[in-house]
Design a protein around this motif. Structure first.
Motif, PDB file in Angstrom:
ATOM      1  N   UNK A 114       0.615  -1.079   0.037  1.00 41.87           N
ATOM      2  CA  UNK A 114      -0.071   0.198  -0.036  1.00 41.87           C
ATOM      3  C   UNK A 114       0.838   1.068   0.017  1.00 41.87           C
ATOM      4  N   UNK A 115       2.180   1.323  -0.544  1.00 42.18           N
ATOM      5  CA  UNK A 115       2.836   2.358  -0.226  1.00 42.18           C
ATOM      6  C   UNK A 115       3.818   2.283  -1.617  1.00 42.18           C
ATOM      7  N   UNK A 116       4.317   1.232  -2.044  1.00 39.39           N
ATOM      8  CA  UNK A 116       5.204   1.172  -3.080  1.00 39.39           C
ATOM      9  C   UNK A 116       4.452   0.819  -4.324  1.00 39.39           C
ATOM     10  N   UNK A 117       4.867   1.336  -5.568  1.00 36.64           N
ATOM     11  CA  UNK A 117       4.236   1.001  -6.721  1.00 36.64           C
ATOM     12  C   UNK A 117       5.032   0.913  -7.862  1.00 36.64           C
ATOM     13  N   UNK A 118       4.574  -0.262  -8.694  1.00 37.62           N
ATOM     14  CA  UNK A 118       5.408  -0.487  -9.829  1.00 37.62           C
ATOM     15  C   UNK A 118       4.634  -0.267 -11.049  1.00 37.62           C
ATOM     16  N   UNK A 119       5.141   0.376 -12.093  1.00 33.47           N
ATOM     17  CA  UNK A 119       4.247   0.453 -13.252  1.00 33.47           C
ATOM     18  C   UNK A 119       4.993   0.688 -14.482  1.00 33.47           C
ATOM     19  N   UNK A 120       4.351   0.161 -15.661  1.00 38.10           N
ATOM     20  CA  UNK A 120       5.112   0.265 -17.088  1.00 38.10           C
ATOM     21  C   UNK A 120       4.017   0.515 -18.121  1.00 38.10           C
ATOM     22  N   UNK A 121       4.209   0.839 -19.208  1.00 38.29           N
ATOM     23  CA  UNK A 121       3.422   0.868 -20.407  1.00 38.29           C
ATOM     24  C   UNK A 121       3.848   1.976 -21.345  1.00 38.29           C
ATOM     25  N   UNK A 122       2.886   1.951 -22.442  1.00 38.35           N
ATOM     26  CA  UNK A 122       3.522   2.807 -23.700  1.00 38.35           C
ATOM     27  C   UNK A 122       3.125   4.120 -23.246  1.00 38.35           C
ATOM     28  N   UNK A 123       3.807   5.028 -24.273  1.00 36.64           N
ATOM     29  CA  UNK A 123       3.622   6.458 -24.168  1.00 36.64           C
ATOM     30  C   UNK A 123       3.580   7.158 -25.671  1.00 36.64           C
ATOM     31  N   UNK A 124       2.791   7.784 -25.930  1.00 38.94           N
ATOM     32  CA  UNK A 124       2.829   8.495 -27.073  1.00 38.94           C
ATOM     33  C   UNK A 124       3.430  10.080 -26.986  1.00 38.94           C
ATOM     34  N   UNK A 125       4.187  10.465 -27.641  1.00 41.96           N
ATOM     35  CA  UNK A 125       4.733  11.648 -27.395  1.00 41.96           C
ATOM     36  C   UNK A 125       4.502  12.723 -28.563  1.00 41.96           C
ATOM     37  N   UNK A 126       3.992  13.649 -28.677  1.00 44.79           N
ATOM     38  CA  UNK A 126       3.563  14.633 -29.609  1.00 44.79           C
ATOM     39  C   UNK A 126       4.253  16.109 -29.528  1.00 44.79           C
ATOM     40  N   UNK A 127       5.160  16.107 -30.420  1.00 44.15           N
ATOM     41  CA  UNK A 127       5.948  17.506 -30.485  1.00 44.15           C
ATOM     42  C   UNK A 127       5.202  18.412 -30.629  1.00 44.15           C
ATOM     43  N   UNK A 128       5.345  19.636 -29.694  1.00 44.52           N
ATOM     44  CA  UNK A 128       4.591  20.957 -29.773  1.00 44.52           C
ATOM     45  C   UNK A 128       5.446  21.920 -30.442  1.00 44.52           C
ATOM     46  N   UNK A 129       6.740  21.964 -30.188  1.00 39.27           N
ATOM     47  CA  UNK A 129       7.575  23.061 -30.686  1.00 39.27           C
ATOM     48  C   UNK A 129       9.045  22.761 -30.347  1.00 39.27           C
ATOM     49  N   UNK A 130       9.795  23.276 -31.158  1.00 43.48           N
ATOM     50  CA  UNK A 130      11.481  23.548 -30.629  1.00 43.48           C
ATOM     51  C   UNK A 130      11.811  24.546 -30.351  1.00 43.48           C
ATOM     52  N   UNK A 131      12.883  24.593 -29.312  1.00 45.02           N
ATOM     53  CA  UNK A 131      13.359  25.723 -28.955  1.00 45.02           C
ATOM     54  C   UNK A 131      13.935  26.616 -30.146  1.00 45.02           C
ATOM     55  N   UNK A 132      13.854  28.018 -29.962  1.00 41.31           N
ATOM     56  CA  UNK A 132      14.475  28.796 -30.938  1.00 41.31           C
ATOM     57  C   UNK A 132      15.750  28.766 -31.234  1.00 41.31           C
ATOM     58  N   UNK A 133      16.527  28.605 -30.305  1.00 42.96           N
ATOM     59  CA  UNK A 133      18.093  28.476 -30.642  1.00 42.96           C
ATOM     60  C   UNK A 133      18.383  27.187 -31.229  1.00 42.96           C
ATOM     61  N   UNK A 134      17.515  26.234 -30.972  1.00 46.23           N
ATOM     62  CA  UNK A 134      17.730  24.837 -31.644  1.00 46.23           C
ATOM     63  C   UNK A 134      17.327  24.869 -33.119  1.00 46.23           C
ATOM     64  N   UNK A 135      16.263  25.591 -33.455  1.00 51.43           N
ATOM     65  CA  UNK A 135      16.028  25.860 -34.829  1.00 51.43           C
ATOM     66  C   UNK A 135      17.135  26.553 -35.680  1.00 51.43           C
ATOM     67  N   UNK A 136      17.677  27.681 -35.085  1.00 49.22           N
ATOM     68  CA  UNK A 136      18.691  28.236 -35.598  1.00 49.22           C
ATOM     69  C   UNK A 136      20.000  27.516 -35.987  1.00 49.22           C
ATOM     70  N   UNK A 137      20.229  26.379 -34.634  1.00 47.07           N
ATOM     71  CA  UNK A 137      21.283  25.549 -35.023  1.00 47.07           C
ATOM     72  C   UNK A 137      21.136  24.517 -36.256  1.00 47.07           C
ATOM     73  N   UNK A 138      19.736  24.204 -36.404  1.00 45.36           N
ATOM     74  CA  UNK A 138      19.522  23.361 -37.290  1.00 45.36           C
ATOM     75  C   UNK A 138      19.693  23.952 -39.005  1.00 45.36           C
TER      76      UNK A 138
END
Length: 206
Positions: A114-138
């Motif tokens: 009742x105190x410790x938890x274990x968990x696992x599963x899939x995750x979907x990751x949707x890109x919202x934006x890139x850092x402005x400095x990162x875009x300049x480097x690209x």
């Protein structure tokens, strides 16, 4: 396969503890990197701490008591550092990667004592934006920086949690199962997948 996983998870939780429901908020830090094929597990973790530290925050629901289903919606910043060859050739350029994402994990968990938890599963990751400095480097290495990284990827999370003084503290391994970069960054210098850790603290509000 994924549909079968979700259906089975829902049936197990409903059968185990019908009517158990909680809603909460959480936040914390991510340490991540674009890992190389040659890197060991220990090297990946150390490199992650040296390359990119981000943050995450959002909300979660928990359906079930001992065996439970936990969907989440999290805003997360992730990234790393890679060396890529500029457009037209030349010496490799170090690109510091930082992206803002909406992560939607759906985890199956089990409570111990009742105190410790274990968990696992899939995750979907949707890109919202890139850092402005990162875009300049690209722009140095690709003529289409907005299309250099995939808009959505599929991965996994797995970890442990503990309830302490009314707060839920979770440590999870976070990894990609699909390439985070587009075909423009194909190459042997990195595997194009994200690897990292997430440490969060949360509290039930309902």
């Amino acid at each position: 396969m994924k549909k079968a996983f979700f259906v089975l998870a829902a049936l197990l939780v409903i059968q185990n503890s019908f009517g158990q429901f909680a809603l909460g908020i959480k936040g914390g830090v991510n340490v991540s990197k674009i890992y190389t094929d040659a890197g060991s597990f220990k090297a990946n973790f150390n490199e992650s701490l040296d390359t990119k530290t981000g943050y995450s925050f959002g909300a979660y629901a928990r359906l079930g008591k001992k065996l439970y289903l936990q969907p989440e919606v999290m805003f997360a910043t992730k990234g790393g550092k890679v060396n890529v060859v500029p457009v037209g050739g030349g010496s490799p350029v170090s690109v510091d990667i930082k992206t803002n994402n909406i992560d939607i994990p759906v985890l199956i968990g089990y409570k111990l004592f009742n105190r410790i938890r274990i968990n696992a599963g899939p995750v979907a990751s949707i890109k919202v934006s890139e850092d402005a400095k990162f875009l300049d480097q690209l722009k140095v290495v690709t003529s289409n920086p907005d299309e250099a990284f995939e808009k959505a990827t599929f991965g996994y999370q797995a970890g442990v949690g503990i309830k302490l003084l009314g707060f839920d503290i979770d440590l999870r391994k976070d990894g990609s199962l699909s390439d985070v970069s587009s075909k423009q960054f194909d190459g042997n210098q990195f595997s194009q997948r994200l690897s990292g850790w997430q440490l969060t603290i949360g509290r039930k509000i309902i």
